[in-house]
Each structure stands twice: as C-alpha cells, then as structure tokens.
Design an enzyme around this catalytic site. Structure first.
Site, short mmCIF file in Angstrom:
data_model
loop_
_atom_site.label_atom_id
_atom_site.label_comp_id
_atom_site.label_asym_id
_atom_site.label_seq_id
_atom_site.Cartn_x
_atom_site.Cartn_y
_atom_site.Cartn_z
N HIS A 63 10.80 64.45 70.10
CA HIS A 63 10.41 64.38 71.49
C HIS A 63 11.87 64.27 72.06
O HIS A 63 11.95 64.06 73.26
CB HIS A 63 10.03 62.75 71.46
CG HIS A 63 8.37 63.09 70.62
ND1 HIS A 63 6.73 63.71 71.32
CD2 HIS A 63 8.07 62.40 69.02
CE1 HIS A 63 6.76 63.29 69.90
NE2 HIS A 63 7.13 62.74 68.94
N LYS A 73 41.18 51.66 53.48
CA LYS A 73 41.83 52.36 52.27
C LYS A 73 43.70 52.04 52.20
O LYS A 73 44.12 51.30 51.66
CB LYS A 73 41.62 53.83 52.53
CG LYS A 73 42.04 54.32 51.45
CD LYS A 73 41.63 55.80 51.12
CE LYS A 73 42.49 56.50 50.97
NZ LYS A 73 42.28 58.55 50.18
N GLU A 116 41.48 50.01 64.44
CA GLU A 116 40.13 49.38 65.04
C GLU A 116 39.58 48.03 63.42
O GLU A 116 38.98 46.97 63.74
CB GLU A 116 38.60 50.83 64.74
CG GLU A 116 39.21 51.62 66.25
CD GLU A 116 39.69 52.67 65.48
OE1 GLU A 116 40.43 52.20 64.64
OE2 GLU A 116 39.99 53.71 66.13
N LYS A 147 45.39 58.91 67.31
CA LYS A 147 46.68 57.92 66.41
C LYS A 147 47.44 57.89 67.86
O LYS A 147 47.75 56.38 68.18
CB LYS A 147 46.33 57.54 65.26
CG LYS A 147 45.27 57.99 64.71
CD LYS A 147 45.40 56.88 63.02
CE LYS A 147 43.34 57.18 62.35
NZ LYS A 147 43.84 57.66 60.76
N GLU A 207 34.79 66.31 58.93
CA GLU A 207 36.89 65.84 58.56
C GLU A 207 37.15 66.48 57.80
O GLU A 207 38.42 67.21 57.63
CB GLU A 207 36.49 64.39 58.63
CG GLU A 207 38.05 63.35 58.45
CD GLU A 207 38.05 62.20 58.07
OE1 GLU A 207 37.65 61.48 59.24
OE2 GLU A 207 38.20 61.60 57.46
N GLY A 220 38.54 58.88 51.92
CA GLY A 220 37.94 58.01 52.40
C GLY A 220 36.39 58.27 52.95
O GLY A 220 35.47 57.35 52.41
N ARG A 221 35.99 59.67 53.21
CA ARG A 221 34.67 60.44 53.44
C ARG A 221 34.06 60.38 52.19
O ARG A 221 32.87 60.24 51.47
CB ARG A 221 34.47 60.78 54.10
CG ARG A 221 35.17 62.65 53.97
CD ARG A 221 35.57 62.80 54.83
NE ARG A 221 37.02 64.38 54.35
CZ ARG A 221 38.27 64.10 54.39
NH1 ARG A 221 38.46 62.96 55.11
NH2 ARG A 221 38.88 65.12 53.94
O1 LIG Z 1 40.13 53.22 55.54
P1 LIG Z 1 40.55 53.93 56.18
O2 LIG Z 1 41.91 53.72 55.69
O3 LIG Z 1 40.77 52.55 57.37
O4 LIG Z 1 40.91 54.72 57.39
C1 LIG Z 1 39.29 54.90 57.92
C2 LIG Z 1 39.27 56.07 58.18
O5 LIG Z 1 39.98 56.74 58.88
C3 LIG Z 1 40.83 58.29 59.04
O6 LIG Z 1 41.62 57.95 58.20
C4 LIG Z 1 39.90 58.43 59.77
O7 LIG Z 1 40.61 58.50 61.04
C5 LIG Z 1 38.94 58.30 57.79
O8 LIG Z 1 40.02 59.45 56.96
C6 LIG Z 1 38.66 57.06 56.74
O9 LIG Z 1 37.72 57.06 56.26
#
Ligand SMILES: O=P(O)(O)OC[C@H]1O[C@](O)(CO)[C@@H](O)[C@@H]1O
Length: 539
Positions: A380, A203, A209, A508, A349, A263-264
């Site tokens: 199990h 987003k 990452e 972060k 979240e 995002g979620r």
């Molecule tokens: O889509 P992006 O901006 O890379 O964010 C990834 C995820 O990181 C977050 O901001 C949390 O670290 C989430 O809310 C989001 O889904």
C-alpha cells in the site's frame, strides 16, 4: 585475470540474451528449472526460479563464481587469513557461532578458547540478571535494559530482539542509537533507573552518538542512584577495554570481542548480550546454532546448490548483467520488519566501494541500493512503482511457512499476499486480458483505449523467495548468515574488500570540525552553502 574477464563477458552476453525473453517462458522451455533453482537449507526454502536468468545465464553466473575463485576466497576467510587487507585483519564472525571444540585460527592464533570463555561469561551474566541474582544498587532486580549503540552495535541486536522477543517479556529491552536527544528522552521517559541496566555497546568506544547517549544515561542513573550506584547499573561491550574502565564500568561487567569481528557482523558476539539477557540464553544459543548450520552449508555445498552463492549470483546477474541498480527486500513478517535496515549496513557498508584492495578502480558496478519494509504494508506504499514503474527493481520476498502467533486466519492471508505478489511480478497482466474484462463490463472502446494501458502489468520482474519453515532462533540465525555470506561472495566477485568502511570517516571528521563552530558561531573555511548554514544554525 583473462579467465575472469572472459567470464564477465559471458555473463553480460548471457544476461542480454535472457533479458530478451520473459521469465515465465523459461518454465516452459526448461523442464528442470524449478528443481535446479529451489533448495532447502537449515530450515529455509529458497526459490530462485522466478529470477531473470535462463539456463545459460545461470551457467554463466556459476562460471563467473568459479573464475573469481569464490571457493578459494571462502577457504581464506574460514582459515582466518588477513582478508580484510586494508586493516590487516582476519574475518571470523563465523567463529562466534562455531562449537567450542572447533579449530579456528585468526592469523594463525587459535581463537575458540577465548570465544568460549566470553560466551560462558555472557551466559552466566544473562542467567544471573534474569534470576535476580544480579540486582540494582537499591536491591531491586532489573526489569529493563537500555541498549545504547549505533550501526552494527544497534541494527543487528534490534532485529534479533524483534525476531526472538517473547510476547510478554520478563525484561523490557529498549534501544537508543541516534544523537538526537529526542530518542533518548522518548525511550527513557517511562523507565525507572532503579530497575534499569544500561548496556553501552561500541566496538571502538569512541563513536560520537554512542558516547553522547552513554553520558546521558550515566547522568540519568547518577541523578537517581549517585555515582557508586550508577556504576552498578552499567555494563559495556567493546573491543576497547581501557576505554570502558575509564567510563566507570566495573571489569566484571565488561564483555569483549575481537578485531576480527566487523561491526556489521558483530550481532553473534557480546554485542547482542542485551538480547541474550532479555530473550534468555537458550534462544541466543539457538540463533548461534542456526548461523553455524548455514556456515556448514556455505563451506561444503557445491556452488550450483549453495544458497548464499546463488542469492549473490542472482544479484550480480541483475546488477551487472541487466543494469538494475536497486533491490528491494520485503519480509512478510512483522518480526522481520527491520531486515532491510540491517541489510543496508551489511551490504552497502560492506560492498559500497569503487576501488579494490590494490587501490585500482573496480571494473564493474558494485553494491546497489537496498531498501524495503514489511509486507503487506509496502503493497500500500511503494509497490505501485514496483509493478508499473519505468525501472525494474528485483525483489527478495521473505515469508514464514507456519506461525501460531496472533489471531487465527491472519497468517494465511499474509502468505496469500506474499505468493500473489511474487506471481504478479513475474506474470503481470496482458492488455488483451484487461481489454476483455473491460468489454465484458460494457466499457466503451474509446475508454478502453485509454484505460487498458494503465491497467496493464508488464510483469517480468524478477524475485527470489525465501521461506522460513518457522521463525525460530535457528532459522533466523540461518537467514542472517545467508545474507552475510551472500555479501561476501559478491565482494569476492566484484574484487573488493567487503570488510573495511573508510567511506564513513570523512563525514565524522567534518562533523567534529563543525561542532565547535556551531557552538561558537565562528564558521571556519567552508563552501558558501555550508558557511551560510553554520551562521543560520549556530547556537
Ligand atoms: O561499534 P562502534 O565502534 O560504536 O561503531 C558503530 C558503527 O559505526 C561504523 O563504524 C560506521 O560509522 C560501523 O561500521 C559500526 O558498526
């Protein structure tokens, strides 16, 4: 406010009273219980009759929902008001699954024309990749997609792919999320860059990452195809269109979405384009239709027959009324095995907050821990603790009524386990019963005295059952929308903003501070433990 306080007190009192009784006895005392607490919505059957509430408890929970004005909040969300107040944004993931002619406005501005335009571009792209009309730099059609994203840009599409993927897919869709190079190495080891489309999904297009993995993927493409060739293998999904261009993604390969999609909550958007390509557009559209069907139900059904509201209230009854601080979600479905991971982000979240939008402390406990994995496997693993541990953990057990997949006879076995567990959680097994069995086997009284308590099941552990008629794109969409609205209703009742996530920021920022210190070995100002670890782990 006074009404709300009084409603909370009534809920707490009613829960205390219900907690003194056994769930199984409610069926004896309340002839209409099953009827009142089961419902069928959009291909899902819900049974909340094994929950901890009695009639009075349910009534108190519904009063609480009215007092918190769930209906008013719902109207504000669908009306595109800025209910994500800390960011001044509307919350309209529901628009992503609405029909093209729906009238939806975000902060007063119509959105459906843009939504539909992106949908049409996604559809055309999905069809062109599948048909081979869009090819790689060396003229080969794409046989694989590498989806790079994390959090909401990963968990939803991954789960969606598991749910929809054909047994033998035309396109091999793989995901990379973590900034652990091992994931990238293991995932790409047997992929051919010439036949792979890399989709970078973020987003913000700034997430550490994702940007690290996107850089690695680009280098992997460049090595095989050169700079220009690599660009033909890239697509990007983001709200930050300036940043996707800077990364080298051609404009026609960039698919946007909007700041009113969290995002979620974004798996209904172009974030799931990789799945729409790999599973086919028809399946993706079915998923959207299923979500829209649940929206319609949520918008129109009275609270006492409203599935997301009831599932939310069961959670609140357990969490706030009975102080149960965890919940386990167990899909008896291999395809839904990652549901709990998805819900961890969706619920924790969204609702893992301790202050309201006014900055004042929340008056009651908010999100609980949610965990789970697929049944029967978990039977199990951690179910011993669910049955006989000292804490009671409410459960959601999810099943699929009909399935033709795989070898004959297995599905009935799966279903028998689902039903047996739910019954066992509620009914338990009495000591008398155990004693009688041991006596019949000739076990001595001395042994019975120690064995019987160990073999007794207290039962009275609440569960909700959700049974999908079949696992189809539509029922899967309805299931995810059910959980989204459940999460929203809980946030309204707890008085928090479910749509921001400030709590993910601190870590972060600190990681960005520690990274150069790890590289240089010069630890800055840290607590003694962290400083020692930096010294130990430095390059
Ligand atoms: O889509 P992006 O901006 O890379 O964010 C990834 C995820 O990181 C977050 O901001 C949390 O670290 C989430 O809310 C989001 O889904």
């Amino acid at each position: 406010m006074a009404d709300l306080d009084a409603a909370w007190t009534r809920l707490e009192t009613a829960a205390k009273a219900a907690g003194q009784q056994r769930i199984v006895d409610f069926f004896r005392d309340e002839p209409g219980r099953l009827e009142a607490l089961t419902l069928d919505v959009a291909g899902l059957h819900l049974d909340l009759s094994k929950q901890a509430w009695d009639e009075a408890g349910l009534e108190a929970a519904l009063d609480l929902a009215h007092a918190a004005d769930v209906e008013g909040a719902r109207a504000k969300m669908f009306g595109g008001e800025a209910i994500n107040s800390s960011e001044g944004r509307a919350v309209l993931h529901t628009a992503l699954r609405a029909p093209a002619d729906a009238e939806v406005k975000a902060l007063g501005q119509p959105v459906m024309a843009e939504v539909e335009a992106v949908r049409q571009r996604m559809k055309a792209f999905a069809e062109a990749v599948r048909s081979g009309a869009i090819k790689g730099a060396t003229g080969k059609p794409f046989k694989a997609i590498l989806h790079i994203g994390i959090g909401g840009s990963d968990l939803g599409p991954r789960l969606l792919w598991d749910a929809l993927r054909p047994v033998k897919p035309q396109i091999d869709l793989r995901f990379v999320a973590n900034v652990d190079g091992a994931e990238f190495a293991l995932t790409t080891a047997d992929m051919d860059p010439e036949e792979t489309l890399v989709m970078v999904v973020s987003k913000t297009f700034t997430t550490q990452e994702t940007m690290a993995n996107a850089g690695a993927a680009r280098a992997w493409l460049v090595e095989a195809l050169g700079e220009q060739g690599a660009n033909q293998h890239l697509a990007a999904i983001s709200t930050a269109l300036d940043k996707t261009a800077a990364f080298g993604v051609p404009d026609e390969r960039v698919f946007g979405f909007w700041d009113w999609v969290g995002g979620r909550y974004s798996l209904w958007s172009s974030v799931s384009l990789s799945v729409a390509v790999a599973a086919g557009w028809e399946a993706f559209e079915g998923f959207l239709r299923g979500g829209a069907a649940m929206d319609e139900h949520f918008k129109t059904a009275p609270l006492e027959k409203n599935a997301p509201v009831l599932v939310a209230l069961a959670q609140i009854f357990n969490r706030n009324g009975l102080d149960r601080r965890a919940r386990s979600v167990v899909p008896y479905s291999h395809r839904l095995r990652r549901l709990a991971s998805f819900l961890q982000q969706l619920e924790m979240e969204s609702n893992g907050k301790s202050v309201g939008p006014d900055g004042k402390p929340a008056q009651r406990g908010t999100a609980t821990v949610v965990f789970g994995d697929e049944g029967t496997n978990v039977q199990h693993a951690y179910f011993q603790c669910m049955h006989q541990g000292t804490d009671v953990t409410p459960m959601e057990l999810i099943g699929v009524a009909k399935s033709d997949e795989g070898p004959a006879g297995m599905h009935e076995k799966l279903l028998s386990n689902l039903l047996a567990q739910a019954e066992a959680f509620m009914v338990g097994r009495s000591t008398e019963d155990v004693v009688a069995e041991l006596k019949a086997k000739g076990v001595s009284d001395a042994e019975i005295a120690t064995l019987a308590p160990q073999r007794t099941f207290a039962g009275d552990r609440p569960s909700t059952l959700v049974v999908l008629d079949r696992l189809t794109p539509e029922t899967f969409g309805a299931l995810i929308a059910l959980y989204e609205h459940k999460t929203f209703v809980e946030g309204v009742i707890w008085g928090i903003n479910s749509f921001d996530q400030w709590g993910v920021e601190l870590g972060k920022v600190m990681a960005n501070r520690i990274l150069p210190e790890l590289e240089s070995g010069a630890a800055g100002d840290h607590d003694p433990s962290t400083a020692a670890l930096i010294q130990r782990l430095k390059k």
